[in-house]
Motif scaffolding. Structure first.
Motif, PDB file in Angstrom:
ATOM      1  N   THR A   1      -7.794   6.429  -1.709  1.00 34.85           N
ATOM      2  CA  THR A   1      -7.407   7.549  -0.849  1.00 34.85           C
ATOM      3  C   THR A   1      -8.190   7.547   0.456  1.00 34.85           C
ATOM      4  N   LEU A   2      -9.472   7.239   0.402  1.00 33.41           N
ATOM      5  CA  LEU A   2     -10.269   7.184   1.622  1.00 33.41           C
ATOM      6  C   LEU A   2      -9.815   6.039   2.528  1.00 33.41           C
ATOM      7  N   LEU A   3      -9.504   4.897   1.961  1.00 31.46           N
ATOM      8  CA  LEU A   3      -9.024   3.775   2.769  1.00 31.46           C
ATOM      9  C   LEU A   3      -7.695   4.108   3.428  1.00 31.46           C
ATOM     10  N   ALA A   4      -6.824   4.812   2.709  1.00 33.47           N
ATOM     11  CA  ALA A   4      -5.553   5.213   3.304  1.00 33.47           C
ATOM     12  C   ALA A   4      -5.759   6.250   4.402  1.00 33.47           C
ATOM     13  N   GLY A   5      -6.723   7.147   4.215  1.00 31.06           N
ATOM     14  CA  GLY A   5      -6.988   8.151   5.246  1.00 31.06           C
ATOM     15  C   GLY A   5      -7.626   7.570   6.490  1.00 31.06           C
TER      16      GLY A   5
ATOM     17  N   ARG B   1       0.841  -1.196   0.000  1.00 34.58           N
ATOM     18  CA  ARG B   1       0.000   0.000   0.000  1.00 34.58           C
ATOM     19  C   ARG B   1       0.877   1.246   0.000  1.00 34.58           C
ATOM     20  N   GLY B   2       0.419   2.235  -0.737  1.00 34.12           N
ATOM     21  CA  GLY B   2       1.174   3.469  -0.819  1.00 34.12           C
ATOM     22  C   GLY B   2       1.033   4.104  -2.188  1.00 34.12           C
ATOM     23  N   PRO B   3       1.999   4.940  -2.577  1.00 34.48           N
ATOM     24  CA  PRO B   3       1.910   5.618  -3.880  1.00 34.48           C
ATOM     25  C   PRO B   3       1.837   4.658  -5.060  1.00 34.48           C
ATOM     26  N   ALA B   4       2.518   3.509  -4.978  1.00 37.86           N
ATOM     27  CA  ALA B   4       2.479   2.559  -6.098  1.00 37.86           C
ATOM     28  C   ALA B   4       1.066   2.057  -6.339  1.00 37.86           C
ATOM     29  N   LEU B   5       0.315   1.848  -5.259  1.00 36.50           N
ATOM     30  CA  LEU B   5      -1.049   1.363  -5.399  1.00 36.50           C
ATOM     31  C   LEU B   5      -1.946   2.438  -6.003  1.00 36.50           C
ATOM     32  N   VAL B   6      -1.743   3.682  -5.602  1.00 32.57           N
ATOM     33  CA  VAL B   6      -2.551   4.777  -6.160  1.00 32.57           C
ATOM     34  C   VAL B   6      -2.273   4.952  -7.655  1.00 32.57           C
TER      35      VAL B   6
ATOM     36  N   SER C   1      -7.059   4.546   7.613  1.00 38.20           N
ATOM     37  CA  SER C   1      -6.146   3.601   8.257  1.00 38.20           C
ATOM     38  C   SER C   1      -5.446   4.285   9.433  1.00 38.20           C
ATOM     39  N   ASN C   2      -5.376   3.596  10.572  1.00 44.07           N
ATOM     40  CA  ASN C   2      -4.716   4.161  11.754  1.00 44.07           C
ATOM     41  C   ASN C   2      -3.274   3.704  11.887  1.00 44.07           C
ATOM     42  N   ASP C   3      -2.699   3.182  10.821  1.00 41.43           N
ATOM     43  CA  ASP C   3      -1.305   2.774  10.830  1.00 41.43           C
ATOM     44  C   ASP C   3      -0.537   3.638   9.853  1.00 41.43           C
ATOM     45  N   PRO C   4       0.552   4.291  10.264  1.00 41.20           N
ATOM     46  CA  PRO C   4       1.269   5.187   9.345  1.00 41.20           C
ATOM     47  C   PRO C   4       1.916   4.473   8.175  1.00 41.20           C
ATOM     48  N   ASP C   5       2.223   3.180   8.300  1.00 38.18           N
ATOM     49  CA  ASP C   5       2.836   2.436   7.206  1.00 38.18           C
ATOM     50  C   ASP C   5       1.811   1.763   6.308  1.00 38.18           C
TER      51      ASP C   5
END
Length: 249
Positions: free
Chosen positions: A195-199, A127-132, A201-205
């Motif tokens: 983006t909503l799922l990343a926002g 998860r991260g920029p690659a997924l977006v 998420s309560n884990d920074p990684d």
């Protein structure tokens, strides 16, 4: 109080003996917590590019069945061979063009939502920029593939009818996309959901769903930032010596 009962003052230069047994036999709490929660490894650039390419390719391949579904659900357009006027729509108020665009938009929006959630759950460690970027390029590729596959269904028969039809003949033209802005719907829905799922998420990684905030950070840094905090393994400081008795007059 009888002066003879006063405790004897400590002699200067004498250090009292204390128990030097460490208070924490397994190390300070910060070191124990850092050992229990190690930081996950960083993602390599090669892994990032491979994940983005895999997501893009997977969504592009999924556009083929989506195009077949759109071709089956979208209504065909009734046309007639008007002779000298060519082939015209055989309906005074045709709604089939709008219906074809609407079906493509609805199917694309729903597919983008489901695809983003599925990719988010399957690729937890990526998860991260690659997924977006993957869902963005993949959504665009998926829309183009779905459009081309859907419009190809019955296209050869439609071309053959145009060449061989006579004046007064009618036909049901296969659906086609007239509003090309609908090609952006899949990518738009996928990016919004990711983006909503990343926002949320309560884990920074963004690795482990449900993990507490701060997972993956070096907890020993917090102890080094507070130099005034006493070392739990060090012996306690000796008490201050008794003050000298005032001179008696």
């Amino acid at each position: 109080m009888n002066p003879s009962q006063e405790p004897a003052p400590q002699q200067y230069g004498q250090v009292p003996q204390y128990d030097t047994q460490p208070a924490y036999p397994f190390g300070p709490p910060s070191e124990a917590m850092a050992w229990e929660q190690p930081r996950p490894p960083h993602r390599s650039p090669r892994r990032t590019v491979s994940v983005m390419a895999a997501v893009t390719a997977g969504l592009a391949v999924a556009g083929a069945p989506l195009g077949l579904l759109w071709s089956w659900l979208a209504p065909s357009v009734p046309v007639i061979n008007a002779g000298r006027n060519g082939i015209v729509v055989n309906d005074p108020s045709p709604e089939e063009y709008v219906a074809a665009d609407a079906w493509f938009t609805l199917l694309g929006f729903g597919f983008g939502l489901l695809a983003a959630v599925l990719i988010w759950m399957l690729l937890r460690r990526d998860r991260g920029p690659a997924l977006v970027l993957g869902v963005t390029f993949g959504g665009l590729a998926c829309a183009v593939v779905a459009w081309q596959v859907g419009r190809l269904v019955g296209l050869s028969a439609w071309d053959e009818w145009q060449r061989t039809s006579a004046a007064g003949d009618t036909y049901a033209r296969p659906p086609d996309l007239r509003t090309h802005g609908a090609l952006l719907v899949i990518a738009f829905a996928a990016v919004i959901v990711t983006t909503l799922l990343a926002g949320w998420s309560n884990d920074p990684d963004l690795d482990l769903p449900g993990a507490k905030p701060g997972y993956g950070h070096d907890l020993t840094d917090a102890s080094s930032d507070s130099p005034d905090e006493p070392d739990p393994t060090a012996a306690p400081a000796p008490p201050a010596p008794w003050p000298a008795d005032p001179p008696r007059g």
